[in-house]
Design a protein around this motif. Structure first.
Motif, PDB file in Angstrom:
ATOM      1  N   GLY A 190       0.772  -1.218  -0.037  1.00 46.66           N
ATOM      2  CA  GLY A 190       0.018  -0.085  -0.068  1.00 46.66           C
ATOM      3  C   GLY A 190       0.726   1.275   0.085  1.00 46.66           C
ATOM      4  N   CYS A 191       2.048   1.325   0.683  1.00 42.02           N
ATOM      5  CA  CYS A 191       2.840   2.306   0.660  1.00 42.02           C
ATOM      6  C   CYS A 191       4.461   2.058  -0.047  1.00 42.02           C
ATOM      7  CB  CYS A 191       3.287   2.728   2.242  1.00 42.02           C
ATOM      8  SG  CYS A 191       1.751   3.312   3.177  1.00 42.02           S
ATOM      9  N   HIS A 192       4.840   0.719   0.049  1.00 43.48           N
ATOM     10  CA  HIS A 192       5.940   0.517  -0.547  1.00 43.48           C
ATOM     11  C   HIS A 192       5.528  -0.258  -1.891  1.00 43.48           C
ATOM     12  CE1 HIS A 192       8.514   0.947   2.954  1.00 43.48           C
ATOM     13  NE2 HIS A 192       7.363   0.618   3.767  1.00 43.48           N
ATOM     14  N   ALA A 193       6.041   0.810  -3.062  1.00 36.77           N
ATOM     15  CA  ALA A 193       5.487   0.440  -4.599  1.00 36.77           C
ATOM     16  C   ALA A 193       6.160  -0.996  -4.736  1.00 36.77           C
ATOM     17  CB  ALA A 193       5.597   1.407  -5.322  1.00 36.77           C
ATOM     18  N   GLU A 194       5.694  -1.648  -5.430  1.00 39.86           N
ATOM     19  CA  GLU A 194       6.035  -2.919  -5.902  1.00 39.86           C
ATOM     20  C   GLU A 194       7.200  -2.509  -7.109  1.00 39.86           C
ATOM     21  OE1 GLU A 194       3.335  -6.010  -6.910  1.00 39.86           O
ATOM     22  OE2 GLU A 194       3.187  -6.628  -4.707  1.00 39.86           O
ATOM     23  N   SER A 195       6.899  -1.580  -8.016  1.00 40.09           N
ATOM     24  CA  SER A 195       7.696  -1.245  -8.990  1.00 40.09           C
ATOM     25  C   SER A 195       8.875  -0.332  -8.441  1.00 40.09           C
ATOM     26  CB  SER A 195       6.965  -0.639 -10.136  1.00 40.09           C
ATOM     27  OG  SER A 195       7.831  -0.056 -10.765  1.00 40.09           O
ATOM     28  N   ALA A 196       9.951  -0.490  -8.775  1.00 33.27           N
ATOM     29  CA  ALA A 196      10.889   0.533  -8.307  1.00 33.27           C
ATOM     30  C   ALA A 196      11.115   1.891  -9.050  1.00 33.27           C
ATOM     31  CB  ALA A 196      12.311   0.078  -8.562  1.00 33.27           C
ATOM     32  N   GLN A 197      10.220   1.623 -10.109  1.00 32.94           N
ATOM     33  CA  GLN A 197      10.067   3.047 -10.975  1.00 32.94           C
ATOM     34  C   GLN A 197       9.100   3.875 -10.208  1.00 32.94           C
ATOM     35  OE1 GLN A 197      10.286   0.135 -13.513  1.00 32.94           O
ATOM     36  NE2 GLN A 197      12.399   0.802 -13.325  1.00 32.94           N
ATOM     37  N   ALA A 198       8.184   3.258  -9.531  1.00 29.98           N
ATOM     38  CA  ALA A 198       7.211   4.316  -8.951  1.00 29.98           C
ATOM     39  C   ALA A 198       7.823   5.708  -8.418  1.00 29.98           C
ATOM     40  CB  ALA A 198       6.316   3.562  -7.890  1.00 29.98           C
ATOM     41  N   GLN A 199       6.910   6.606  -8.184  1.00 26.84           N
ATOM     42  CA  GLN A 199       7.670   8.041  -7.945  1.00 26.84           C
ATOM     43  C   GLN A 199       7.325   7.938  -6.357  1.00 26.84           C
ATOM     44  OE1 GLN A 199       6.270  10.822 -10.613  1.00 26.84           O
ATOM     45  NE2 GLN A 199       7.934  10.875 -11.640  1.00 26.84           N
ATOM     46  N   SER A 200       8.092   7.545  -5.575  1.00 27.43           N
ATOM     47  CA  SER A 200       8.075   7.404  -4.104  1.00 27.43           C
ATOM     48  C   SER A 200       9.131   7.810  -3.309  1.00 27.43           C
ATOM     49  CB  SER A 200       7.058   6.181  -3.772  1.00 27.43           C
ATOM     50  OG  SER A 200       6.845   6.437  -2.386  1.00 27.43           O
ATOM     51  N   PRO A 201       9.122   8.498  -2.360  1.00 24.24           N
ATOM     52  CA  PRO A 201      10.147   8.625  -1.078  1.00 24.24           C
ATOM     53  C   PRO A 201      10.301   7.341  -0.326  1.00 24.24           C
ATOM     54  CG  PRO A 201       8.430   9.915  -0.613  1.00 24.24           C
ATOM     55  CD  PRO A 201       7.870   9.393  -1.967  1.00 24.24           C
ATOM     56  N   VAL A 202       9.210   6.593  -0.489  1.00 26.49           N
ATOM     57  CA  VAL A 202       9.164   5.396   0.353  1.00 26.49           C
ATOM     58  C   VAL A 202       9.961   4.034  -0.413  1.00 26.49           C
ATOM     59  CG1 VAL A 202       7.755   3.680   1.680  1.00 26.49           C
ATOM     60  CG2 VAL A 202       7.018   5.851   1.397  1.00 26.49           C
ATOM     61  N   PRO A 203      11.075   3.623   0.270  1.00 22.79           N
ATOM     62  CA  PRO A 203      11.836   2.670  -0.697  1.00 22.79           C
ATOM     63  C   PRO A 203      11.061   1.422  -1.142  1.00 22.79           C
ATOM     64  CG  PRO A 203      12.799   2.933   1.599  1.00 22.79           C
ATOM     65  CD  PRO A 203      11.535   4.081   1.388  1.00 22.79           C
ATOM     66  N   PRO A 204      11.381   0.645  -2.129  1.00 20.82           N
ATOM     67  CA  PRO A 204      11.003  -0.634  -2.501  1.00 20.82           C
ATOM     68  C   PRO A 204      11.637  -1.663  -1.460  1.00 20.82           C
ATOM     69  CG  PRO A 204      12.285  -0.016  -4.205  1.00 20.82           C
ATOM     70  CD  PRO A 204      12.387   1.228  -3.168  1.00 20.82           C
TER      71      PRO A 204
END
Ligand SMILES: Cc1cc2nc3c(=O)[nH]c(=O)nc-3n(C[C@H](O)[C@H](O)[C@H](O)COP(=O)(O)OP(=O)(O)OC[C@H]3O[C@@H](n4cnc5c(N)ncnc54)[C@H](O)[C@@H]3O)c2cc1C
Lengths: 417, 96
Positions: free
Chosen positions: B31-45
């Motif tokens: 829900g917060c840690h995107a599965e895709s490393a490409q996702a634009q998120s400061p929360v690390p995969p």
């Protein structure tokens, strides 16, 4: 008799391969393509790529509610809330752009608005909420054109936004908040915060009153402290015990009536009582409360076998009605269905919920919970979860506002992209 | 203790076969840690990360040793064994 002998060998072989197909290509129908349903459809295919999964959803695109409070006050475009089903299709899910109109739980089939009949081995119902029209006297569908609820994102969101933009400086905005349970427990208070921010910035002589049918609400300590700080004199919250409960509304006069007063609003936002989407009642999975009791391990209905209910429509204990929870429940339910279909027993899950709220554009707060199965219900794990610290510095609030937006990108990515 | 948890993580990893057999809790993390490393998120995969490091991070969140906005509240919901199983599961996932 003769014929049977004649084709005996071939039909036995055929029968055998039929059972093999029935086991691998079980038919799953998912009704509702929101946070819960679209997630479930995709994760069913992921759990077992041979499953035959159909998603039934009347709208060609979905409009997300989280962050729609930002749309209300001009911080965001409604287009940023809109998502299509191309990625869901690309996962091998058949998408029927239709409403489900009937469900026969004993024959295990769903009828769509165009007359199509879909048989199922397992049905997942994820219809979200319906407004309980007239549960608040005076508030029917016509009234929502004058006093928008904006509790389903889309035209209603834009209508409330236009009303706020058209209001004169010095006007009165009134929000009516419902009793529990309802979609997004902190939602009315995030909305009040952002409308207060808008008024303070654009129409500083205006006032906002929240009339509440409750004495307590989600993240209350954090909201009230922030309101005192940011919006003193502008935002007034009236709890149940001080006559906050709205007993009726009159859309012609734009008034909201409590035990003590009649509030005449320039802009009235009525967040009305709600219940599970109507199709749940048609399927026979909702109870007297209007919601659908489910098993907390498989999310199978307590009232009808082979029908699972997830998201806002379902009740299974302490998990609130949120997009985060809908997505988490959908992943667990999809895995449980795949496990059941291969004849195994699903294990108990320990899901999480987290809801971020913005009190101002750069001021985020959150509530989190971890849940476990106790006595057939999902119950808070003691010592875990809770709300953001009361004494956090502005940098932490700003960081949580950043994480809130990141959450929206991540979750909508997992569900729709 | 760390070595024990890492060993536990490995043994659990070997048992994970079906995607449907995700350990309790693991499915909520994305829900917060995107599965895709490409996702634009400061929360690390989390996928493909060293399980021992994930376990250590969770322990530090739980004890308060590592400051957090939300992970302290989440990490407290899982025992050492549950955390090890979750870490092993993510460790076994391919980075996307
Ligand atoms: C203002 C606001 C702010 C919010 N903010 C947050 C937030 O910050 N974080 C958070 O986690 N949650 C938030 N929420 C809550 C969140 O929007 C809901 O909890 C979430 O949408 C529930 O998902 P769902 O799949 O159960 O229902 P929905 O997302 O509503 O999806 C239901 C779908 O079912 C379809 N449907 C209904 N009936 C039928 C039928 N008969 N046949 C076929 N399809 C049907 C509908 O068209 C719809 O697409 C917010 C809600 C509001 C109103």
């Amino acid at each position: 008799m003769q014929r049977r002998e004649f084709i005996g060998g071939a039909s036995a072989a055929l029968a055998l391969s039929r059972t093999a197909i029935a086991q691998t290509a079980a038919k799953i129908v998912v009704v509702g393509g929101g946070f819960a349903g679209a997630t479930a459809a995709r994760f069913l295919r992921r759990a077992n790529p041979s499953l035959d999964v159909t998603l039934v959803e009347p709208n060609a695109s979905f409009v997300a509610c989280p962050f729609s409070n930002e749309v209300l006050v001009g911080l965001r475009d409604l287009d940023a809330q809109r998502f299509g089903y191309d990625a869901v299709r690309a996962d091998g899910v058949a998408v029927a752009t239709q409403a489900a109109t009937a469900i026969d739980a004993s024959l295990r089939r769903v009828t769509l608005a165009d007359g199509t009949v879909l048989p199922y081995d397992r049905l997942v119902l994820a219809p979200g909420i319906d407004i309980a029209w007239n549960a608040l006297p005076g508030y029917d569908e016509a009234a929502s054109q004058r006093m928008p609820h904006a509790w389903k994102a889309g035209e209603q969101t834009l209508l409330l936004r236009r009303q706020l933009e058209a209001m004169k400086d010095g006007g009165l905005v009134v929000i009516s908040a419902p009793a529990n349970p309802f979609r997004c427990p902190p939602g009315p208070y995030e909305r009040a915060s952002l409308i207060a921010w808008y008024l303070k910035t654009k129409k500083p002589r205006s006032k906002l009153i929240v009339l509440d049918a409750k004495d307590q609400f989600s993240k209350q300590r954090l909201f009230t402290a922030a309101w005192k700080d940011l919006y003193p004199g502008l935002l007034e919250w009236v709890p149940l015990s001080q006559g906050g409960k709205v007993n009726s509304v009159d859309p012609a006069a734009n008034t909201l009536v409590t035990d003590f007063a009649t509030h005449k609003a320039d802009v009235a936002n009525v967040i009305p009582p709600q219940r599970a989407g109507r199709i749940a009642e048609i399927a026979g999975v909702s109870d007297r409360t209007g919601w659908c009791p489910v098993d907390p391990v498989t999310f199978e209905s307590r009232l009808q076998p082979n029908i699972h209910v997830i998201g806002d429509a379902a009740i299974m204990g302490a998990m609130p009605k949120s997009a985060f929870a809908a997505n988490a429940q959908a992943k667990i339910c999809a895995a449980a269905i795949a496990t059941l279909l291969r004849g195994a027993t699903p294990a108990e899950a320990k899901p999480i919920n987290t809801c971020y709220s913005l009190v101002a554009p750069d001021y985020g707060i959150s509530i989190a919970g971890v849940y476990r199965v106790v006595g057939g219900q999902l119950t808070d794990v003691e010592g875990a979860g809770g709300i953001s610290p009361a004494d956090a510095p502005p940098q932490t609030r700003a960081l949580e506002a950043t994480y809130a937006e990141a959450w929206f990108r991540t979750i909508t990515g997992e569900v729709f992209l | 203790m760390r070595a024990f948890l890492a060993a536990l993580a490995l043994s659990v990893a070997a048992q994970v076969a079906h995607a449907a057999d995700m350990p309790a809790g693991a499915s909520s993390c994305s829900g917060c840690h995107a599965e895709s490393a490409q996702a634009q998120s400061p929360v690390p995969p989390l996928a493909g990360r060293d399980p021992a490091k994930l376990v250590a991070a969770m322990r530090a969140f739980r004890s308060g040793e590592r400051p957090a906005t939300v992970m302290d509240r989440i990490a407290k919901g899982y025992s050492d064994e549950e955390t090890a199983a979750i870490a092993a599961w993510f460790g076994a996932q391919a980075r996307r």
